[in-house]
Each structure stands twice: as structure tokens, then as C-alpha cells.
Design an enzyme around this catalytic site. Structure first.
Site, short mmCIF file in Angstrom:
data_model
loop_
_atom_site.label_atom_id
_atom_site.label_comp_id
_atom_site.label_asym_id
_atom_site.label_seq_id
_atom_site.Cartn_x
_atom_site.Cartn_y
_atom_site.Cartn_z
CD GLN A 116 -3.30 0.21 0.36
OE1 GLN A 116 -3.57 -0.96 0.55
NE2 GLN A 116 -3.95 0.96 -0.50
CE LYS A 131 -5.69 -4.02 2.82
NZ LYS A 131 -5.89 -3.50 1.45
CG ASP A 171 -8.75 -5.70 1.16
OD1 ASP A 171 -8.14 -5.07 0.29
OD2 ASP A 171 -8.60 -6.93 1.32
CB THR A 214 -10.98 -1.21 -7.05
OG1 THR A 214 -11.06 -0.49 -5.83
CG2 THR A 214 -9.66 -1.95 -7.10
CG ASN A 245 -15.87 -3.15 -4.59
OD1 ASN A 245 -14.77 -2.69 -4.92
ND2 ASN A 245 -16.96 -2.41 -4.60
#
Ligand code: NDP
Ligand code: 2IT
Length: 451
Positions: A116, A131, A171, A214, A245
Site C-alpha cells: 500500500q 492495512k 477490502d 477499483t 467489489n
């Protein structure tokens, strides 16, 4: 897994990381891949070794590990383990998602937090890397159980986060429902209505297009990479693993760009539909009903369902978009894709391809988009949500989408340019790692050695 270093400083750092974190295979994989790419940079800039930048960047600034106890619908006490790793805040507050999945452990959270750092830097927005998550399994839990779990999780996490400190998001296993419960609890405990989480609902500070970001961003990046090679999605069969997602909105955008999505999966198996999978059916199955992908056959009886998710890579396609989880695409999967004429792979999930699979793609000259670059659209739009929250206003869907598109184009060009500058033209793995690293390294050097 073998990573090779000709540079002795990097070799030393990597050996030390291996020694200190020997039970963290995913973390070692993520670090090995980045350090391998940084060799030409470290050779050219001795200051990086002198200032201990690599030694510092592989050690999280802060790792939190905590108990989450909650009561299930039967009145039984349940205990889970919660994590938040604030990996690096050199260029902005720690930022990254929360994952709720039974497989979650420190190695997985650290690999995600490490990646990240570079991903967030690539977006060009001021966000550090972090995270978190828990080994909680939302599958089969009632809404009330999920709510109580989220409230307990936030009761501890709230003391460590804040809009200028650390901003979590979704996430795997954390979507609109979970973010709502987490936000509600933060607000109650802190008596503050702030942009402490992203991926919020549209009625309480969320950004339009964050849900889609995303998947859309992945396709914008892939499209730019294809264009540079004189290719496009037009008329191509596309295989997308996962059905969450990222996968759902990658399907929508790939279809809009002229591709036909012929296969999608969940952790139990995959469906094959030669006529193309309508993303709206997948939304209904996964987002509304929270059902298994096998129920697709009730909507499209002519489609085929195959048990086991790994077989999805044997479905012939021009373009593959792995959008489920880490290490889901191994050498065998990569070889099957190559054999069937696949020419481009763009990663929607984090680290979905094993190092052996990546080597296979590179050897066969496929176009390959690494996760840190190609899935950065989600966190980039989280950054845009933070900006809107700070300004106390909201942009339209079109405005956010246009900014996202511009960010993804820039990431592609910056990664391609860095690869070229360091003598590895076309190698977006190296290019993304180098471009993402440079800005963070610079900020760490300027800020001195204090942590
Ligand atoms: P979701 O929870 O919405 O969906 C996850 C999907 O992946 C589901 O289809 C799930 O199947 C499948 N999956 C999860 N774990 C496994 C496993 N161990 N083996 C096989 N399949 C699995 O998550 P997202 O779509 O948000 O995330 C998918 C990937 O994208 C992750 O790697 C995440 O880190 C990454 N990502 C997400 C971003 C975001 O904004 N959401 C941003 C950037 C990256 P099942 O339902 O059977 O569990
Ligand atoms: O892996 C990721 O980039 C995410 N899960 C999104 C993180 C975020 O803060 O939006």
C-alpha cells in the site's frame, strides 16, 4: 521462493527481513519482489543506503494487535483477533483497507500494508500506507452479528486512528455494510463526524464512484497499457476471477470498453458463459443476496458451473483480470493462459500472481500490469473522498470518474517511464515499484531519522 540480489546492501536487508519474519511468507514475497526491482536505483543513489531508507521502509512504524470479543445470536461469546499496521506515514496519514476473512494473519496484513505504501504514492495523492483487519468470517453471519462485531472492532481501533492519522477503508469482506457500522461506532465514541473512514455511504460523506473505482480504474489502466501496444478490449474474451467489489465493476467497465466477460469465480468454483456475464446479475447474487456464484445458473440456465476456482485460468481469453486474492494465479494457471493465447494480464487483487507466474508472463512477453499500479484506483478515489470530506462538498459521479481516469493514465505513464529510465522498458513491475518508491524515499530522507 528465490529472489536474487547483486547489490550487497539490498541482499543484507533482505536476509535480515527473512530472519526476523521467517513465519510470514506473504510478507517476504512482497518485500522480495520490491527490493529486487530497486537494485538499479540503490546503485545510482548511495544516499539511500547511507540514510538506511530500505532498512527503515521494511519495518512498520506501528503494528497493533488486539482482541475483539462479541456476542453471537445464540448468546455465545466469540473472540477474534484484530490488526492494524500503520506501515509508513512519510507522505501522508496511514491509509489502506480492512480485511475480514478467516485467513487473516500478521503476514497477510503486513504484505498488504507494505504494498500500500508504493501504491498510494503512485496515485500522486498525499497518503501513507497501512492495512488492517480481523480473522472474522462475515459469511453466514446475521446483520446483527456483523454489526456487533464491527462495533467491538471499532471500540479498540478508534483510539489509534483519525482523519489526519490513519484512515481505514474496505477490502475483502468489508463493504458498504461494514463501513457503515464502523463509522457509526467511531462517531458515537469520539463525538466527531469526520472523514475517518472511506467507502462511506453516499448519505453520510461517501464519494460517488468509490464503489466502482477499483474495477473501473483497473480497466482504465489496462486500456492504457493495451493502447500503447496497439491493442484494446474491443472484441476480446475476458476472464475475471472473483465476484466481489473489484470483479463486478471490472466486468462492467471491460464490457463497456468492448470486451466480453466469459468467466467469473468465487472461492468454491467458476462460471463460464460464452455469451458474456451481465454484471447486474452478479451484483444481485453477490451484493443483494450474498449467495454463491453457482446460483448464476438460475439466472442463465445455459451457462456452465465448474467446482474449484483455480480452473478458471484454463478458460481461453485474450485478457485476464485476477480480482480475488493473493497467489490465486500460479505457474500452472499462467501456463494455461499463455497456451490459450492470452496476451494481457492486469491485476485487480493484491499480489494475485505468484512470482513464478509473473516470470512466465514476462518470458512469453505478455502485457502485465502489477497490482500496485493497476488496482490503485480504489485508494485513489478514497483519497478523493478525503478531499471532499475536508472541503465539506461533493463532486458529481462524472467529476470523480474523470479524475480517476486521469490518475490511472498517469500511473501507467509514470511506471512505463521509470521502467524505461532504469533500462527495463515494458517491465511495469519494476517501473511501478521504482516510481512509487522514489517519492516515499525522498520524503523519508528529508524528514530525517526519527523513527
Ligand atoms: P470482496 O470481499 O468484495 O470479494 C472477494 C472475492 O474474492 C469474492 O469473490 C471471494 O469469494 C473471492 N475470494 C476471497 N478470498 C478468496 C480465497 N482465499 N480464494 C478464492 N477466492 C477468494 O473483496 P474485493 O473485491 O474488495 O477484493 C478483492 C481483491 O482486490 C483483494 O485482493 C483486495 O485486497 C483487492 N483490492 C480491493 C480494493 C477495494 O477497493 N475493494 C482495492 C484494491 C485492491 P468468496 O465470496 O467465495 O469468499
Ligand atoms: O488494497 C487497497 O488498495 C484497498 N483495499 C483500498 C484501500 C483504501 O483505502 O481505499
Amino acid at each position: 521462493m528465490a529472489f536474487t540480489f547483486t547489490n550487497s546492501y539490498l541482499q543484507g536487508v533482505y536476509e535480515n527481513v527473512c530472519k526476523k519474519n521467517s513465519h510470514e511468507p506473504e510478507y517476504l514475497q512482497a518485500v522480495g519482489e520490491v527490493l529486487e526491482s530497486l537494485q538499479p536505483v540503490v546503485e545510482q543513489r548511495p544516499k539511500l543506503a547511507k540514510c538506511g531508507v530500505i532498512d527503515r521502509i521494511v519495518e512498520p512504524e506501528r503494528s497493533l494487535l488486539f482482541r475483539i470479543s462479541w456476542v453471537d445470536d445464540q448468546g455465545q461469546v466469540q473472540v477474534n483477533r484484530g490488526y492494524r499496521v500503520q506501515f509508513n506515514t512519510a507522505i501522508g496519514p496511514s491509509k489502506g483497507g480492512l480485511r475480514f476473512h478467516p485467513s487473516v494473519n500478521l503476514s497477510i496484513i503486513k504484505f498488504l500494508g507494505f504494498e500500500q505504501i508504493f501504491k498510494n504514492s503512485l496515485t500522486g495523492l498525499p497518503m501513507g500506507g497501512g492495512k488492517g483487519g480481523a480473522d472474522f468470517d462475515p459469511k453466514g453471519k446475521s446483520d446483527n452479528e456483523v454489526m456487533r462485531f464491527c462495533q467491538s472492532f471499532m471500540t479498540e481501533l478508534q483510539r489509534h486512528i483519525g482523519p489526519d492519522t490513519d484512515v481505514p477503508a474496505g477490502d475483502i469482506g468489508v463493504g458498504a455494510r461494514e463501513i457503515g457500522y464502523l463509522f457509526g461506532q467511531y462517531k458515537r465514541l469520539r463525538n466527531e463526524f469526520t472523514g475517518v473512514l472511506t467507502g462511506k455511504g453516499l448519505t453520510y460523506g461517501g464519494s460517488l464512484a468509490r464503489t466502482e473505482a477499483t474495477g473501473y480504474g483497473l480497466c482504465y489502466f489496462a486500456d492504457e497499457m493495451l493502447k500503447a501496444a496497439g491493442k484494446s478490449f474491443q472484441g476480446q474474451d475476458v476472464v475475471i476471477s472473483g465476484s466481489g467489489n473489484v470483479a463486478i465493476y471490472a466486468n462492467q467497465k471491460a464490457t463497456q470498453l468492448g470486451g466480453r466477460v466469459v468467466a467469473m469465480s468465487d472461492s468454491n468454483g467458476y462460471i463460464y458463459d460464452p455469451n458474456g456475464i451481465d454484471y447486474k446479475v452478479m451484483q444481485e447474487i453477490k451484493e443483494v443476496k450474498r449467495a454463491r456464484i453457482s446460483t448464476y445458473l438460475e439466472y442463465v440456465p445455459g451457462a456452465k458451473y465448474v467446482e474449484g476456482c483455480r480452473g478458471i485460468w484454463t478458460v481461453p481469453c485474450g485478457i485476464a483480470l485476477p480480482c480475488a486474492t493473493q497467489n490465486e494465479l500460479d505457474l500452472e494457471g499462467a501456463q494455461a493462459l499463455v497456451k490459450n493465447g492470452c496476451f494481457a494480464v492486469a491485476e485487480g487483487a493484491n499480489m494475485p500472481s505468484t512470482p513464478e507466474a509473473v516470470a512466465c508472463f514476462q518470458e512469453h512477453k505478455l502485457l502485465f500490469a502489477p497490482a500496485k499500479a493497476s488496482n490503485a484506483g480504489g485508494v485513489a478515489t478514497s483519497g478523493l473522498e478525503m478531499s471532499q470530506n475536508s472541503m465539506r462538498l461533493s463532486w458529481t459521479f462524472e467529476e470523480v470518474d474523470e479524475k480517476l481516469h486521469g490518475i490511472m493514465r498517469n500511473i501507467y505513464h509514470n511506471a512505463a517511464k521509470a521502467a524505461e529510465e532504469y533500462g527495463m522498458p515494458g517491465n511495469l513491475v519494476a517501473g511501478a515499484n521504482i516510481a512509487g518508491f522514489m517519492k516515499v524515499a525522498d520524503a523519508m530522507i528529508w524528514q530525517g531519522v526519527s523513527y
